[in-house]
Design a protein around this motif. Structure first.
Motif, short mmCIF file in Angstrom:
data_model
loop_
_atom_site.label_atom_id
_atom_site.label_comp_id
_atom_site.label_asym_id
_atom_site.label_seq_id
_atom_site.Cartn_x
_atom_site.Cartn_y
_atom_site.Cartn_z
N ALA A 86 0.82 -1.22 0.00
CA ALA A 86 0.00 0.00 0.00
C ALA A 86 0.85 1.26 0.00
O ALA A 86 0.42 2.30 -0.52
CB ALA A 86 -0.93 0.00 1.21
N THR A 87 2.05 1.19 0.57
CA THR A 87 2.89 2.38 0.70
C THR A 87 4.09 2.35 -0.24
O THR A 87 4.98 3.20 -0.14
CB THR A 87 3.40 2.52 2.14
N TYR A 88 4.11 1.39 -1.17
CA TYR A 88 5.28 1.17 -2.01
C TYR A 88 5.69 2.42 -2.78
O TYR A 88 6.88 2.70 -2.92
CB TYR A 88 4.98 0.03 -3.00
N SER A 89 4.72 3.17 -3.28
CA SER A 89 5.04 4.34 -4.11
C SER A 89 5.36 5.58 -3.28
O SER A 89 5.75 6.61 -3.83
CB SER A 89 3.87 4.65 -5.04
N TYR A 90 5.22 5.48 -1.95
CA TYR A 90 5.44 6.65 -1.10
C TYR A 90 6.73 6.59 -0.30
O TYR A 90 7.24 7.62 0.13
CB TYR A 90 4.27 6.82 -0.13
N LEU A 91 7.24 5.37 -0.04
CA LEU A 91 8.41 5.22 0.82
C LEU A 91 9.65 4.93 0.00
O LEU A 91 9.61 4.23 -1.01
CB LEU A 91 8.18 4.09 1.83
N SER A 92 10.76 5.45 0.47
CA SER A 92 12.04 5.23 -0.18
C SER A 92 12.69 3.94 0.34
O SER A 92 12.69 3.68 1.54
CB SER A 92 12.97 6.41 0.10
N ASP A 93 13.24 3.14 -0.59
CA ASP A 93 14.00 1.95 -0.17
C ASP A 93 15.15 2.34 0.74
O ASP A 93 15.53 1.57 1.64
CB ASP A 93 14.55 1.21 -1.40
#
Length: 257
Positions: free
Chosen positions: A90-97
């Motif tokens: 759900a947060t993949y596009s918002y959080l930085s690796d």
């Protein structure tokens, strides 16, 4: 499929390391595999290519350690992992690796250095019993970090290692945990378009490394005593913590300029 020889020069040892780690060392050493492959391709593509191979590795590892697992721990950490994977998707596009790597790396560093400090002073803390709250916390973190960068090993190790499970039970428990996690991750990975034809065909070309790596790991596992096994696991956790911390901090620092 990818045709760059440099990619395969890096991917073959990276996947063998992952298989060895999964087959006998609780998965800790496999933390280096995605960073290695990310030297020549994008991290997201590296993770996508690895996922089907990890699923095949899980099948061989499950057979090799069949019947060896800790059921009370799995009852807690498996639902937590699925929750963590859901949050990761759900947060993949918002959080930085990079933020994820730095967070997990620092926690792993503190945890492993504390254990090594007490061991060098001659302290030998008693084994800890399973704890549902800690199991949910570390299981969810492991699922979350496993989804994005296949780095679920350190958080899970932080929960399981202090329990001092027999090494076969420890490895078997981690294998079941990551088998469920990896097969669950196939759904959001496919939904996000990461399992495209190029990545899947590349995975297929490397699939033979799955049984080879797992078998090598099992051979190593049976040649280590429990004492040496746990020393190695904590040292691998320390190395993983350093690697994740350096990667995360370097990327964040570079992003400032």
């Amino acid at each position: 499929m990818l045709t760059d020889p440099l990619f395969y020069l890096v991917a073959i040892p990276a996947l063998l390391i992952m298989g060895i780690s999964k087959g006998g060392l609780g998965g800790g050493l496999g933390i280096v595999s995605v960073p290695l492959m990310s030297l020549v391709i994008a991290p997201t593509q590296a993770a996508a290519i690895m996922l089907p191979i990890l699923c095949v590795m899980d099948g061989f590892a499950l057979w090799g350690f069949r019947g060896q697992y800790d059921k009370p721990n799995l009852r807690t950490i498996l639902p937590a992992a699925i929750l963590g994977i859901g949050v990761g998707a759900a947060t993949y596009s918002y959080l930085s690796d990079s933020h994820i790597r730095l967070m997990v790396g620092l926690i792993a560093l503190v945890f492993s250095l504390n254990w090594l400090y007490h061991r060098m002073r001659g302290n030998n803390p008693a084994a800890k019993a399973p704890n549902r709250i800690k199991g949910w916390v570390f299981g969810a973190i492991s699922g979350f970090t496993s989804f994005s960068v296949h780095s679920g090993g350190p958080p899970l190790d932080m929960y399981l290692l202090p329990q001092r499970l027999p090494k076969g039970v420890f490895v078997g428990t981690t294998i079941i945990f990551f088998a469920v996690a990896n097969y669950t991750k196939l759904i959001p990975y496919a939904w996000m378009g990461l399992l495209d034809t190029t990545n899947l065909m590349t995975s297929l070309s490397l699939i033979i490394l799955a049984p080879i790596g797992v078998r090598l790991g099992m051979l190593l596992h049976h040649r280590l005593s429990d004492g040496w096994f746990y020393w190695l696991c904590y040292c691998l956790l320390l190395v993983a913590g350093i690697k994740l911390s350096v990667d995360g901090a370097s990327a964040l620092w570079a992003a400032r300029f």
